[in-house]
Design a protein around this motif. Sequence first.
Motif, PDB file in Angstrom:
ATOM      1  N   SER A 187     -50.735 -19.967 -89.507  1.00 55.15           N
ATOM      2  CA  SER A 187     -51.828 -20.614 -88.776  1.00 55.15           C
ATOM      3  C   SER A 187     -52.526 -21.683 -89.601  1.00 55.15           C
ATOM      4  O   SER A 187     -53.149 -22.589 -89.034  1.00 55.15           O
ATOM      5  CB  SER A 187     -52.847 -19.567 -88.321  1.00 55.15           C
ATOM      6  N   SER A 188     -52.423 -21.591 -90.937  1.00 54.69           N
ATOM      7  CA  SER A 188     -53.050 -22.605 -91.791  1.00 54.69           C
ATOM      8  C   SER A 188     -52.232 -22.796 -93.059  1.00 54.69           C
ATOM      9  O   SER A 188     -51.719 -21.828 -93.630  1.00 54.69           O
ATOM     10  CB  SER A 188     -54.474 -22.199 -92.186  1.00 54.69           C
ATOM     11  N   LEU A 189     -52.118 -24.055 -93.475  1.00 55.39           N
ATOM     12  CA  LEU A 189     -51.546 -24.406 -94.778  1.00 55.39           C
ATOM     13  C   LEU A 189     -52.581 -25.239 -95.502  1.00 55.39           C
ATOM     14  O   LEU A 189     -53.102 -26.211 -94.954  1.00 55.39           O
ATOM     15  CB  LEU A 189     -50.243 -25.194 -94.607  1.00 55.39           C
ATOM     16  N   LEU A 190     -52.927 -24.832 -96.737  1.00 52.23           N
ATOM     17  CA  LEU A 190     -53.941 -25.533 -97.506  1.00 52.23           C
ATOM     18  C   LEU A 190     -53.367 -25.999 -98.828  1.00 52.23           C
ATOM     19  O   LEU A 190     -52.491 -25.341 -99.413  1.00 52.23           O
ATOM     20  CB  LEU A 190     -55.148 -24.635 -97.787  1.00 52.23           C
ATOM     21  N   VAL A 191     -53.864 -27.138 -99.310  1.00 54.46           N
ATOM     22  CA  VAL A 191     -53.547 -27.616-100.646  1.00 54.46           C
ATOM     23  C   VAL A 191     -54.802 -27.492-101.496  1.00 54.46           C
ATOM     24  O   VAL A 191     -55.903 -27.791-101.036  1.00 54.46           O
ATOM     25  CB  VAL A 191     -53.013 -29.069-100.632  1.00 54.46           C
ATOM     26  N   ILE A 234     -51.603 -20.130 -97.757  1.00 57.57           N
ATOM     27  CA  ILE A 234     -51.329 -20.029 -96.324  1.00 57.57           C
ATOM     28  C   ILE A 234     -52.140 -18.895 -95.699  1.00 57.57           C
ATOM     29  O   ILE A 234     -52.443 -17.892 -96.350  1.00 57.57           O
ATOM     30  CB  ILE A 234     -49.832 -19.778 -96.026  1.00 57.57           C
ATOM     31  N   SER A 235     -52.485 -19.086 -94.454  1.00 59.39           N
ATOM     32  CA  SER A 235     -52.970 -17.996 -93.611  1.00 59.39           C
ATOM     33  C   SER A 235     -51.857 -17.713 -92.618  1.00 59.39           C
ATOM     34  O   SER A 235     -51.446 -18.600 -91.870  1.00 59.39           O
ATOM     35  CB  SER A 235     -54.260 -18.399 -92.891  1.00 59.39           C
ATOM     36  N   ALA A 236     -51.332 -16.488 -92.651  1.00 56.12           N
ATOM     37  CA  ALA A 236     -50.145 -16.189 -91.841  1.00 56.12           C
ATOM     38  C   ALA A 236     -50.192 -14.753 -91.344  1.00 56.12           C
ATOM     39  O   ALA A 236     -50.839 -13.887 -91.939  1.00 56.12           O
ATOM     40  CB  ALA A 236     -48.878 -16.420 -92.664  1.00 56.12           C
ATOM     41  N   HIS A 237     -49.504 -14.501 -90.251  1.00 56.49           N
ATOM     42  CA  HIS A 237     -49.377 -13.142 -89.743  1.00 56.49           C
ATOM     43  C   HIS A 237     -48.024 -12.989 -89.053  1.00 56.49           C
ATOM     44  O   HIS A 237     -47.339 -13.965 -88.767  1.00 56.49           O
ATOM     45  CB  HIS A 237     -50.518 -12.797 -88.774  1.00 56.49           C
ATOM     46  N   ASP A 238     -47.665 -11.740 -88.813  1.00 58.47           N
ATOM     47  CA  ASP A 238     -46.389 -11.452 -88.164  1.00 58.47           C
ATOM     48  C   ASP A 238     -46.638 -10.706 -86.854  1.00 58.47           C
ATOM     49  O   ASP A 238     -47.637  -9.990 -86.713  1.00 58.47           O
ATOM     50  CB  ASP A 238     -45.515 -10.605 -89.087  1.00 58.47           C
ATOM     51  N   ILE A 239     -45.752 -10.888 -85.916  1.00 59.37           N
ATOM     52  CA  ILE A 239     -45.804 -10.171 -84.648  1.00 59.37           C
ATOM     53  C   ILE A 239     -44.423  -9.600 -84.361  1.00 59.37           C
ATOM     54  O   ILE A 239     -43.419 -10.120 -84.836  1.00 59.37           O
ATOM     55  CB  ILE A 239     -46.252 -11.088 -83.477  1.00 59.37           C
ATOM     56  N   ASP A 240     -44.376  -8.489 -83.608  1.00 61.60           N
ATOM     57  CA  ASP A 240     -43.090  -7.955 -83.203  1.00 61.60           C
ATOM     58  C   ASP A 240     -43.011  -7.931 -81.677  1.00 61.60           C
ATOM     59  O   ASP A 240     -43.901  -8.451 -80.997  1.00 61.60           O
ATOM     60  CB  ASP A 240     -42.843  -6.564 -83.823  1.00 61.60           C
ATOM     61  N   ASN A 241     -41.972  -7.315 -81.146  1.00 56.62           N
ATOM     62  CA  ASN A 241     -41.729  -7.376 -79.698  1.00 56.62           C
ATOM     63  C   ASN A 241     -42.547  -6.380 -78.885  1.00 56.62           C
ATOM     64  O   ASN A 241     -42.615  -6.489 -77.662  1.00 56.62           O
ATOM     65  CB  ASN A 241     -40.247  -7.128 -79.400  1.00 56.62           C
ATOM     66  N   GLN A 291     -61.573 -15.804 -93.342  1.00 51.98           N
ATOM     67  CA  GLN A 291     -60.158 -16.152 -93.224  1.00 51.98           C
ATOM     68  C   GLN A 291     -59.451 -15.750 -94.514  1.00 51.98           C
ATOM     69  O   GLN A 291     -59.860 -16.146 -95.599  1.00 51.98           O
ATOM     70  CB  GLN A 291     -59.984 -17.653 -92.985  1.00 51.98           C
ATOM     71  N   ARG A 292     -58.396 -14.944 -94.387  1.00 51.04           N
ATOM     72  CA  ARG A 292     -57.639 -14.532 -95.562  1.00 51.04           C
ATOM     73  C   ARG A 292     -56.494 -15.512 -95.803  1.00 51.04           C
ATOM     74  O   ARG A 292     -55.515 -15.532 -95.055  1.00 51.04           O
ATOM     75  CB  ARG A 292     -57.090 -13.124 -95.392  1.00 51.04           C
ATOM     76  N   VAL A 293     -56.639 -16.331 -96.832  1.00 48.64           N
ATOM     77  CA  VAL A 293     -55.596 -17.272 -97.232  1.00 48.64           C
ATOM     78  C   VAL A 293     -54.886 -16.702 -98.451  1.00 48.64           C
ATOM     79  O   VAL A 293     -55.516 -16.395 -99.472  1.00 48.64           O
ATOM     80  CB  VAL A 293     -56.191 -18.658 -97.555  1.00 48.64           C
ATOM     81  N   GLN A 294     -53.573 -16.540 -98.337  1.00 52.23           N
ATOM     82  CA  GLN A 294     -52.771 -16.026 -99.439  1.00 52.23           C
ATOM     83  C   GLN A 294     -52.417 -17.181-100.369  1.00 52.23           C
ATOM     84  O   GLN A 294     -51.745 -18.122 -99.956  1.00 52.23           O
ATOM     85  CB  GLN A 294     -51.505 -15.377 -98.887  1.00 52.23           C
ATOM     86  N   LYS A 295     -52.890 -17.106-101.603  1.00 54.36           N
ATOM     87  CA  LYS A 295     -52.624 -18.182-102.557  1.00 54.36           C
ATOM     88  C   LYS A 295     -51.186 -18.092-103.056  1.00 54.36           C
ATOM     89  O   LYS A 295     -50.678 -17.013-103.352  1.00 54.36           O
ATOM     90  CB  LYS A 295     -53.592 -18.096-103.735  1.00 54.36           C
ATOM     91  N   LEU A 296     -50.547 -19.243-103.174  1.00 57.81           N
ATOM     92  CA  LEU A 296     -49.186 -19.327-103.702  1.00 57.81           C
ATOM     93  C   LEU A 296     -49.210 -19.868-105.122  1.00 57.81           C
ATOM     94  O   LEU A 296     -48.295 -20.563-105.553  1.00 57.81           O
ATOM     95  CB  LEU A 296     -48.326 -20.204-102.788  1.00 57.81           C
TER      96      LEU A 296
END
Length: 565
Positions: A187-191, A234-241, A291-296
């Motif tokens: 949902s988000s990409l940050l520099v 990045i702020s990201a999440h996963d979904i399943d069926n 917002q939880r942004v995972q730092k790379l």
Amino acid sequence: MKNFCIILFFTVFASAQTKYPTDYFRSPLDIPLQLSGNFGELRPNHFHAGFDFKTQQKEGLNVYAVADGYVSRIKISNSGYGKAIYITHSNGFTSVYGHLQNAIGVIDEKIKETQYKEQAYEVELFLKPTDLLVKKGEIIALSGNTGGSEGPHLHFEFRDSATEKIINPMFFGYDKLIPDSKKPIVSSLLVYPIDENSVANQSQRPVSLNLSLQADGTYLSEKVLAMGKIGFGISAHDIDNVSYNNNGTYRTELLSNGKTIFGYQFDEMVFDEARYINYFIDYKRYKTMHQRVQKLFSKNPYPLSNIFSHINDGILDISVNSNQINRLEVSDFKNNKTVINIPIEYSVQKTTLASDVKKTPYFIKYDREANFEKENISVYFPEKTFYEDFYLNFDVANNFLTLHEDLVPVHSNFTISIEDTKSSEKDKEKMFIASVSGNKLYYITTKLVGNTFSCKTRSFGKFTLAKDTTAPRISISKPIEGKWITNQKSVNLTISDDLSGIKTFNGYLNGKWVLFEYESKLKRITHVFKDEFLLDGANNLKVVVTDNVGNSTIFETQFNRSQKK
């Protein structure tokens, strides 16, 4: 050597996929499995250690032993997993079932026996392999909402019985029970400009980058014009069926010119590393924007086992001769993958958004201890209390300590000390160091040596000395005084304390200690009547509640009961 490292990584990855039995364990529930939380998901101060299975928004569903084994541990707590059962299996793994409403059969009998023996609601049992044997498919408990749960569900996890490492349940075949053909969503990409000499898109602060979907299904981010050291988040999440809600991602990898410079994957986790989540994410952004942004990247290395590559700690140095081809891959356990290509170009720019770092006289070096004093208050930070260097906001005024803001993550405890030479010894017995939020004071476990109060904490904010002279409150919603309640199965009381908080509660029926179960979210204690404690005719009930500084309240009532069947 480079090729050897690549081969080694894929060998380890492949073995992680095959060393666990995929058809040994059954489902812990007899309903279709849906996740409300998955393995490695980002939570406050920790990574989620297992699966949260939905229980149709209700309590009381049957919970089954997933394989033959023995109950090796039981823990009953007001917080955490609430009522939890641990079953050790002969193949070297332990299954864990948390937030239970109650145990069933001989397991419940063992819990009650221990609670009465210790005269306590909160107990922990470690059992021998011959004590409580269970069979695969045996009902061991009913699902609930106890402990730190925020709604009815079953917390479920696997651990390596020898090492206590927590293992992703997907490895044990649960991926077959939770179909997933959907890609993770970024949902988000940050520099992030890394230091005061770095600029990205005319900013010295984190900048969000627009993403556009390409014809081949990948994404292209807007171009990064940068000079100096930068990183990404990045702020990201996963979904399943089948689960219909957002869960955590499994694997993320950042590549530069085809080489992995930062990546992490949630196969296993170590309990002692849980708090590293506060450095794994952009903590300041989480606290200010939720917002939880995972730092790379990381400015300083830290020992989180889930990080499998950190060349230059994920930091890119953009200079005149830089030639960057950057690619971000975010995957779920089924290898559904979202790919983002990130163009970067060196550019000397005018800064339009300067750094928001506020300099103070108090500078913290994260790898050195520090001690600050003012008036009658001092604060001591051991080395590596923090993850990075920063300027500390420290002040004392009107007997209040202002200690920064909750925008910098704290890894380990530091000590606050407050000297008081004015209060009487009697008053000091009721005093403690409190954290301050608005007009509310919150108790912190405090020691008194001489005239000095001290506490350990991992939180920033405001602090002061507080005194609690008010006893807890006890009330009964349905009075039973003098009444005949032969058919009433239980009695409920509400207990509360406005300041230091409840420390202990004890109930006595006709002079004998009896078990009251505590539901802290409802501030309610419940006793289920047992014939062995009841008299035919008049019965006396007494409840004593004590707060954390020793103030006590006694509630007494008399009721009538017929024991004739």
